[in-house]
Motif scaffolding. Structure first.
Motif, PDB file in Angstrom:
ATOM      1  N   VAL A  24       0.812  -1.213   0.000  1.00  0.00           N
ATOM      2  CA  VAL A  24       0.000   0.000   0.000  1.00  0.00           C
ATOM      3  C   VAL A  24       0.852   1.272   0.000  1.00  0.00           C
ATOM      4  N   GLY A  25       2.058   1.170   0.565  1.00  0.00           N
ATOM      5  CA  GLY A  25       2.945   2.326   0.561  1.00  0.00           C
ATOM      6  C   GLY A  25       4.029   2.255  -0.489  1.00  0.00           C
ATOM      7  N   GLY A  26       3.969   1.215  -1.333  1.00  0.00           N
ATOM      8  CA  GLY A  26       5.027   1.006  -2.314  1.00  0.00           C
ATOM      9  C   GLY A  26       5.215   2.140  -3.296  1.00  0.00           C
ATOM     10  N   TRP A  27       4.131   2.804  -3.667  1.00  0.00           N
ATOM     11  CA  TRP A  27       4.237   3.893  -4.642  1.00  0.00           C
ATOM     12  C   TRP A  27       5.032   5.071  -4.083  1.00  0.00           C
ATOM     13  N   ARG A  28       5.181   5.123  -2.744  1.00  0.00           N
ATOM     14  CA  ARG A  28       5.916   6.216  -2.097  1.00  0.00           C
ATOM     15  C   ARG A  28       7.395   5.886  -1.918  1.00  0.00           C
ATOM     16  N   ALA A  29       7.788   4.647  -2.158  1.00  0.00           N
ATOM     17  CA  ALA A  29       9.163   4.219  -1.902  1.00  0.00           C
ATOM     18  C   ALA A  29      10.136   4.851  -2.895  1.00  0.00           C
ATOM     19  N   ASP A  30      11.383   4.970  -2.469  1.00  0.00           N
ATOM     20  CA  ASP A  30      12.425   5.492  -3.354  1.00  0.00           C
ATOM     21  C   ASP A  30      12.529   4.626  -4.605  1.00  0.00           C
ATOM     22  N   GLY A  31      12.537   5.263  -5.754  1.00  0.00           N
ATOM     23  CA  GLY A  31      12.692   4.544  -7.015  1.00  0.00           C
ATOM     24  C   GLY A  31      11.405   3.965  -7.575  1.00  0.00           C
ATOM     25  N   ALA A  32      10.287   4.084  -6.854  1.00  0.00           N
ATOM     26  CA  ALA A  32       9.023   3.543  -7.343  1.00  0.00           C
ATOM     27  C   ALA A  32       8.548   4.307  -8.569  1.00  0.00           C
ATOM     28  N   GLN A  33       8.012   3.573  -9.536  1.00  0.00           N
ATOM     29  CA  GLN A  33       7.516   4.172 -10.768  1.00  0.00           C
ATOM     30  C   GLN A  33       6.159   3.573 -11.101  1.00  0.00           C
ATOM     31  N   ALA A 393       6.005  -5.965  -4.355  1.00  0.00           N
ATOM     32  CA  ALA A 393       5.612  -4.886  -3.453  1.00  0.00           C
ATOM     33  C   ALA A 393       5.842  -3.521  -4.069  1.00  0.00           C
ATOM     34  N   VAL A 394       6.939  -3.385  -4.784  1.00  0.00           N
ATOM     35  CA  VAL A 394       7.346  -2.103  -5.373  1.00  0.00           C
ATOM     36  C   VAL A 394       7.792  -2.358  -6.804  1.00  0.00           C
ATOM     37  N   LEU A 395       7.355  -1.511  -7.713  1.00  0.00           N
ATOM     38  CA  LEU A 395       7.783  -1.599  -9.105  1.00  0.00           C
ATOM     39  C   LEU A 395       8.586  -0.368  -9.495  1.00  0.00           C
ATOM     40  N   PRO A 396       9.641  -0.574 -10.310  1.00  0.00           N
ATOM     41  CA  PRO A 396      10.028  -1.808 -10.997  1.00  0.00           C
ATOM     42  C   PRO A 396      10.978  -2.711 -10.202  1.00  0.00           C
ATOM     43  N   GLU A 397      11.553  -2.226  -9.099  1.00  0.00           N
ATOM     44  CA  GLU A 397      12.673  -2.910  -8.456  1.00  0.00           C
ATOM     45  C   GLU A 397      12.386  -4.348  -8.083  1.00  0.00           C
ATOM     46  N   GLN A 398      11.266  -4.609  -7.388  1.00  0.00           N
ATOM     47  CA  GLN A 398      11.044  -5.950  -6.873  1.00  0.00           C
ATOM     48  C   GLN A 398      10.751  -6.962  -7.981  1.00  0.00           C
ATOM     49  N   LEU A 399      10.105  -6.545  -9.055  1.00  0.00           N
ATOM     50  CA  LEU A 399       9.922  -7.454 -10.190  1.00  0.00           C
ATOM     51  C   LEU A 399      11.256  -7.738 -10.858  1.00  0.00           C
ATOM     52  N   GLN A 400      12.072  -6.710 -11.052  1.00  0.00           N
ATOM     53  CA  GLN A 400      13.379  -6.909 -11.668  1.00  0.00           C
ATOM     54  C   GLN A 400      14.241  -7.861 -10.846  1.00  0.00           C
ATOM     55  N   LEU A 401      14.253  -7.691  -9.534  1.00  0.00           N
ATOM     56  CA  LEU A 401      15.064  -8.558  -8.681  1.00  0.00           C
ATOM     57  C   LEU A 401      14.543  -9.992  -8.690  1.00  0.00           C
TER      58      LEU A 401
END
Length: 449
Positions: A24-33, A393-401
């Protein structure tokens, strides 16, 4: 954890897509797109998932703006429209759309799903839902939802009609004989002639038999009525389980329902949702999870719980125990899961709100690729799942990892495919073909008359 390095079976993996990430807070995370209405963004997600050899790209949906105003649910593309666009941008990954049996018509939806199956070359799946939002009812000229039992009764008949429409076109109905001038064999195209309690549909469908015969059928209800419907009609079941023991109990129960319905239990795949928090080290993964939890708005979490439980949870002390509240006509299975999670882990209402908001009530696995592969392998080998519906949880980082680190580790262990083997989703999932069963449908209809 002790797990073997080889497995007789391979995992099936769906990607549960939320444009802004599932936390729910993923869109606020650093690097979130991301944007929920940007087709280029969805194309990137689909192509990245296809690079990782995922079985399917799954789009959830709702027919009303979320009461808790989550960014990812306030604005969204209609699923079949979205998947039609992605069908021509991808070649292998399955495309799964959510659509409601409560607020649609069998002929219209059967035609639309068959159309996308043709456009994609046989990669379409339908996540069958009955809807649980009273707000959705009011968007369709209704004051309130039918009861839980009535919604499932309608769903069963809706599926009956859809199957008759899809099966009404036999293989070989399109002849295309230029010499004789015969385009189609009319004897192989059959009307549905359905006259039931909720639907009267003549047919036949005005689109030829699809590459898969039928789209793959997905369902997600974990109530007794939901499990029974899935046993009779589904080929994939999405579910939520907070622990391996819960997963095993549901797995055994659902597979037994399938046996009781006279079907092969291997022909129904169970994919619990899971939110993997991937790090190159455990410390990195934990840091990501800790940061995400700091971004949770507890007021938002309480709103979500209130919507799930059907009562205003603000009336209870935040730092007190989770109140015992009777299940409503809404999302019964998810309320049960949250209540049991709170009791098992002795969570306060505040803590449950944070967990429910952050992970949407699904299980979270925090760690390295090896940790996550260990967890997945344990669930597969110990009868907790046939695979998972992955919720980055967070895109794009968590999908890429996940694609960069976890997929290769699963492949190294023989737990996941190295390449797609087949052209259709049904084949890649290892599901049996849809045989030309118009005669069986007609015989059954005659018996009922």
């Amino acid at each position: 954890m002790s797990v073997s390095q080889t497995s007789p079976r391979q995992l099936r993996l769906g990607l549960f897509v939320q444009a802004l990430g599932h936390h729910v807070g993923g869109w606020r995370a650093d690097g979130a797109q991301g944007s929920p209405t940007d087709i280029d963004w969805f194309t990137w997600i689909a192509k990245t998932a296809e690079q990782g050899k995922f079985d399917m790209f799954f789009v959830g949906d709702a027919l009303a703006t979320s009461v808790h105003r989550l960014p990812s649910t306030m604005s969204r593309l209609e699923p079949l429209t979205l998947l039609s666009a992605l069908a021509v941008q991808t070649r292998h990954i399955g495309l799964a759309a959510t659509a409601s049996t409560t607020f649609d018509e069998p002929f219209h939806l059967a035609r639309a799903l068959c159309s996308v199956d043709h456009i994609s070359g046989g990669r379409m799946a339908w996540n069958v839902v009955t809807s649980f939002s009273a707000d959705a009812a009011r968007n369709f000229s209704r004051e309130d939802l039918p009861s839980h039992a009535d919604r499932y009764e309608v769903a069963r008949e809706f599926l009956d009609v859809a199957f008759k429409l899809w099966d009404g076109w036999e293989e070989g109905a399109i002849v295309r004989d230029k010499h004789s001038g015969q385009y189609s064999d009319e004897s192989k195209i059959h009307p549905a002639n359905h006259k039931g309690k909720h639907f009267q549909v003549q047919g036949p469908l005005n689109i030829a038999r699809s590459p898969q015969g039928r789209p793959v059928i997905i369902e997600a209800g974990s109530s007794p009525a939901g499990q029974q419907l899935a046993a009779q009609t589904a080929e994939v079941v999405f579910t939520a389980a907070a622990s391996l023991e819960e997963g095993q109990a549901f797995y055994r129960s659902q597979k037994q329902f399938v046996r009781d319905a006279g079907r092969n239990p291997d022909h129904l795949l169970i994919l619990p949702g899971v939110m993997p928090i991937v790090g190159r080290t455990r410390e990195q993964a934990q840091a990501v999870w800790d940061q995400l939890n700091e971004l949770v708005d507890i007021d938002n979490g309480i709103e979500q719980l209130s919507a799930r439980f059907g009562t205003d949870m603000r009336a209870y002390p935040l730092d007190g125990p989770v109140p015992e509240i009777a299940a409503t006509e809404g999302s019964q299975s998810r309320v049960k899961l949250l209540t049991e999670l709170a009791a098992r882990e002795n969570l306060t209402l505040r803590q449950l709100a944070a967990v429910a908001a952050g992970s949407r009530g699904h299980r979270v696995v925090v760690g390295t690729a090896q940790d996550i592969a260990d967890d997945f392998q344990q669930w597969l080998e110990q009868g907790g799942a046939d695979g998972f519906n992955i919720m980055p949880a967070v895109l794009p980082e968590q999908l890429q990892l996940f694609v960069e680190l976890v997929i290769p580790e699963l492949q190294r262990r023989g737990l996941f495919r190295d390449e797609y083997q087949y052209s259709t989703l049904r084949e890649n999932l290892g599901l049996p073909p849809v045989t030309d069963n118009f005669a069986a449908v007609a015989a059954l209809a005659s018996e009922k008359e």
